[in-house]
Scaffold this motif. Sequence first.
Motif, PDB file in Angstrom:
ATOM      1  N   GLU A   1      -8.198  -1.306  -0.961  1.00 44.69           N
ATOM      2  CA  GLU A   1      -7.211  -1.230  -1.631  1.00 44.69           C
ATOM      3  C   GLU A   1      -7.812  -1.221  -3.137  1.00 44.69           C
ATOM      4  O   GLU A   1      -9.384  -0.757  -3.529  1.00 44.69           O
ATOM      5  N   PRO A   2      -7.160  -0.909  -4.139  1.00 45.61           N
ATOM      6  CA  PRO A   2      -7.796  -0.694  -5.375  1.00 45.61           C
ATOM      7  C   PRO A   2      -9.217  -1.785  -6.354  1.00 45.61           C
ATOM      8  O   PRO A   2      -9.206  -2.262  -6.257  1.00 45.61           O
ATOM      9  N   ASP A   3      -9.763  -0.628  -7.106  1.00 43.24           N
ATOM     10  CA  ASP A   3     -10.811  -1.627  -7.440  1.00 43.24           C
ATOM     11  C   ASP A   3     -10.979  -1.529  -8.604  1.00 43.24           C
ATOM     12  O   ASP A   3     -10.424  -0.323  -9.815  1.00 43.24           O
ATOM     13  N   GLN A   4     -11.841  -2.014 -10.267  1.00 45.16           N
ATOM     14  CA  GLN A   4     -12.130  -1.469 -11.594  1.00 45.16           C
ATOM     15  C   GLN A   4     -13.896  -0.900 -11.682  1.00 45.16           C
ATOM     16  O   GLN A   4     -14.324  -2.180 -10.928  1.00 45.16           O
TER      17      GLN A   4
ATOM     18  N   LEU B   1       1.001  -1.210  -0.093  1.00 44.12           N
ATOM     19  CA  LEU B   1      -0.359   0.345  -0.079  1.00 44.12           C
ATOM     20  C   LEU B   1       0.725   1.191   0.131  1.00 44.12           C
ATOM     21  O   LEU B   1       1.025   2.831  -0.394  1.00 44.12           O
ATOM     22  N   ASP B   2       2.354   1.475   0.987  1.00 43.17           N
ATOM     23  CA  ASP B   2       3.024   2.504   0.812  1.00 43.17           C
ATOM     24  C   ASP B   2       3.472   2.483  -0.576  1.00 43.17           C
ATOM     25  O   ASP B   2       3.921   3.636  -0.890  1.00 43.17           O
ATOM     26  N   ASP B   3       3.836   1.175  -1.139  1.00 43.86           N
ATOM     27  CA  ASP B   3       4.342   1.397  -2.902  1.00 43.86           C
ATOM     28  C   ASP B   3       3.261   2.397  -3.531  1.00 43.86           C
ATOM     29  O   ASP B   3       3.867   2.964  -5.081  1.00 43.86           O
ATOM     30  N   LEU B   4       2.490   2.004  -3.498  1.00 46.55           N
ATOM     31  CA  LEU B   4       1.069   2.028  -4.574  1.00 46.55           C
ATOM     32  C   LEU B   4       0.935   4.196  -4.279  1.00 46.55           C
ATOM     33  O   LEU B   4       0.558   4.650  -5.135  1.00 46.55           O
TER      34      LEU B   4
ATOM     35  N   LYS C   1      -8.106   0.396 -13.232  1.00 47.36           N
ATOM     36  CA  LYS C   1      -7.873   0.351 -11.437  1.00 47.36           C
ATOM     37  C   LYS C   1      -8.373   1.447 -11.807  1.00 47.36           C
ATOM     38  O   LYS C   1      -7.816   3.331 -11.859  1.00 47.36           O
ATOM     39  N   ARG C   2      -8.647   1.616  -9.811  1.00 48.57           N
ATOM     40  CA  ARG C   2      -9.676   2.871  -9.369  1.00 48.57           C
ATOM     41  C   ARG C   2      -8.802   3.098  -8.222  1.00 48.57           C
ATOM     42  O   ARG C   2      -9.499   2.006  -7.410  1.00 48.57           O
TER      43      ARG C   2
ATOM     44  N   GLU D   1      -9.042  11.280  -6.692  1.00 52.31           N
ATOM     45  CA  GLU D   1      -9.389   9.861  -6.936  1.00 52.31           C
ATOM     46  C   GLU D   1      -8.647   9.813  -8.036  1.00 52.31           C
ATOM     47  O   GLU D   1      -9.117  10.723  -9.253  1.00 52.31           O
ATOM     48  N   ILE D   2      -8.283   8.762  -8.278  1.00 55.56           N
ATOM     49  CA  ILE D   2      -7.518   8.312  -9.738  1.00 55.56           C
ATOM     50  C   ILE D   2      -7.870   7.076 -10.313  1.00 55.56           C
ATOM     51  O   ILE D   2      -8.067   5.792  -9.871  1.00 55.56           O
ATOM     52  N   ARG D   3      -7.516   7.238 -11.617  1.00 51.91           N
ATOM     53  CA  ARG D   3      -7.589   6.206 -12.337  1.00 51.91           C
ATOM     54  C   ARG D   3      -6.776   5.884 -13.490  1.00 51.91           C
ATOM     55  O   ARG D   3      -6.582   6.790 -14.014  1.00 51.91           O
ATOM     56  N   TRP D   4      -6.372   4.860 -13.993  1.00 49.75           N
ATOM     57  CA  TRP D   4      -4.995   4.665 -14.418  1.00 49.75           C
ATOM     58  C   TRP D   4      -4.889   3.289 -15.220  1.00 49.75           C
ATOM     59  O   TRP D   4      -6.081   2.062 -14.673  1.00 49.75           O
TER      60      TRP D   4
END
Length: 687
Positions: free
Chosen positions: A316-319, A17-20, A305-306, A251-254
């Motif tokens: 945790e990122p979701d879709q 989580l820290d890396d993300l 992912k969001r 909010e970020i999406r990639w």
Amino acid sequence: MAEAYSVETESTANSELDDLTRKLKAWVVDDMPKVVKWRKEGREAFGFYAGGDKQWSDDDINALRAKRRPVMTFNRTAPLVNAVVGSEINNRREVQYIPREEGDALADEILTAAGEWFRDQTSAEDEESDAFEDTVITGMGWTDTRLDFESEPDGAPVVERMDNLKMGWDCNATKPNLKDAQRLWYVCDKPYSEVQEMFPKVAKELLCATWAKTLTNDPDKPHDQDKADRYEGDQEEFTGDYGRKMCTLVEIRWFEKVPYYRGPALDQFGMPTAEPKEYSEKQIQLLRKTYPNFPAVRQYKKIVKRAFIGKQVLAEPDQPLVPPGMFGWECITGYRDKIDGLFYGIVRAVQDPQRWSNKFFSQVMYLLNSQSKGGLLAEKNAFDDPRQAEDSWAKSDAITWLKDGSLAGQNPRVKEKPTAQFPTGFFALFNESKEAISQVTGLSPEFLGTREVDQAGVLEYQRKQSSLNLLASLFNALRRYRKRQGKTMLFLIQNHLSDGRLIRIVGDGKARYVPLVKKAEAQYDIIVDDAPTSPNEKERTWGVLLQLMPFVKQFMSPETTLEVLEYSPLPASLVQKWKDKAEQAKQEAAQNPPPPSPEEIKAQSIQAKGQLDIQAKQMDMAADEKSAEMDAAGKMLDLFVKGKEAEIDLALGTQKAQLDAGRLAVAERQNEIRAQNANTRRGSSAD
């Protein structure tokens, strides 16, 4: 061991989580300088569109007010923007879904109607017009297409305009509508209570993305906003009433590349088939235990992912529910500055002429207020009554009495004050500043509808079209947006709304409701076409129909006339009333037909008499034919009887001859017998 494993697993999850968090924050930090620069220009463009003091800089306003000079603003920017946006509203497009299969390329009626229903439920046309207005003003407009499961358990369609001053995008994206962007993000302020409901297990002090606020204010020198808040003694954000303050959330999406395997699908007996199927790595490992040589190719696909970021990634990122290769957030871009890599609208070109025009107006008012108005220069003893002179001088029908000798040529003691004179060429520059606003944008007065001149309608229409040609790139971006947004809408309809709900299909003069069910997997082409019911398209179609009317009126019927009215510029409610009345009259005529007129009765009687005559002739002809047939049959019968009689006579003659021959043979036999008997008796007698 179980406890140690749990601690180790939690430590690994926290490390990931820290890396993300570091990766996502680094992306936002890289994008923020360009985004902040664009937001500054966007706010200025919105200010010019709104008008008023927002078209002036603070330094100019302070300088004018310090000199007690008027701050004049005549907003000529808003009409330009409104004309372009109005052109979009009057020429709206519709999206059709055409299945990619062999045969005729006809639009899928149910899916196209479902798309119209989707847009009607969300007032998508209005939201998209607002986003297009943002594009015209600032160069970027955004919408969000999604399903809302809070207002409706099965998912309610939503298409809404997003605040473009809160959006962020990949700083390396250069294509129109940010088609090549690898990430998008959105910074908003929400109440702490709402954010706590979204992430109930996250500590309160981790919810607010203060670092994003810092980047917005100073993108080149980010610092720790938390420490700055503590230095100022503002501890309320961490210890006080969280419901009263706003929480900044990112909010970020990639896009991420995910590996998968592509191989043949298995039938019910576990045998490979010709149909391809996607497998995960675990599924391939299990399959290859049973089928060591199972054919599968490793490939990659992009998924969206969001994540939500406060001081760190909050979950945790979701879709999100979006089609492959799409974000769900769609951007409409304007013109692109290829040096700075920023998009801008038509207001950027208007700003300098608008400022110039405002300053000329203020200068005119200052000159009018400060220069003389044609008063007098007089000595105190020039008038017989000074008060009477003050009251009557400005009145054209009053006499101002002077002392004797005041008007003598040798000693003029009264003369007029010189009138105000504007600098040479001032009004030429003033008019040039007003005309420059239209010149820099290329939008003609005919396009704005402000030119008062008698000219041919064809010429005026051509000048309007030439202005639209200058705006073609903006409308092309809008068309490109409709294709991408239509793809997202199709994905949501096929995969999440095809649950049997009824949708209304209008066509062929009637409406009907059909269930929306999921069809077999099929590929669709998304076509953006002119909506035939848009006002401008109606006017063009109606003009063509009027030209064709003399040639096709002989083929017109009441039904086709009602169909033609659909494309008239008449109000839709009036056309619908006419159609309803026509349908009602048709039904009443079918139930209660009117009595025939005398002419119709006479025509019907003549027609009936003619038909009776024809029937009588036909009956006579039939009787003659029957009589001829009967005569022929009688003759045939006579011939037949005669033939039979001849046959009978022949047969009787033959039989008679045979009888006669038989009698003759019997007689001869009898004679032979008699002769034999006689001979026998003679022999007996001799003995």
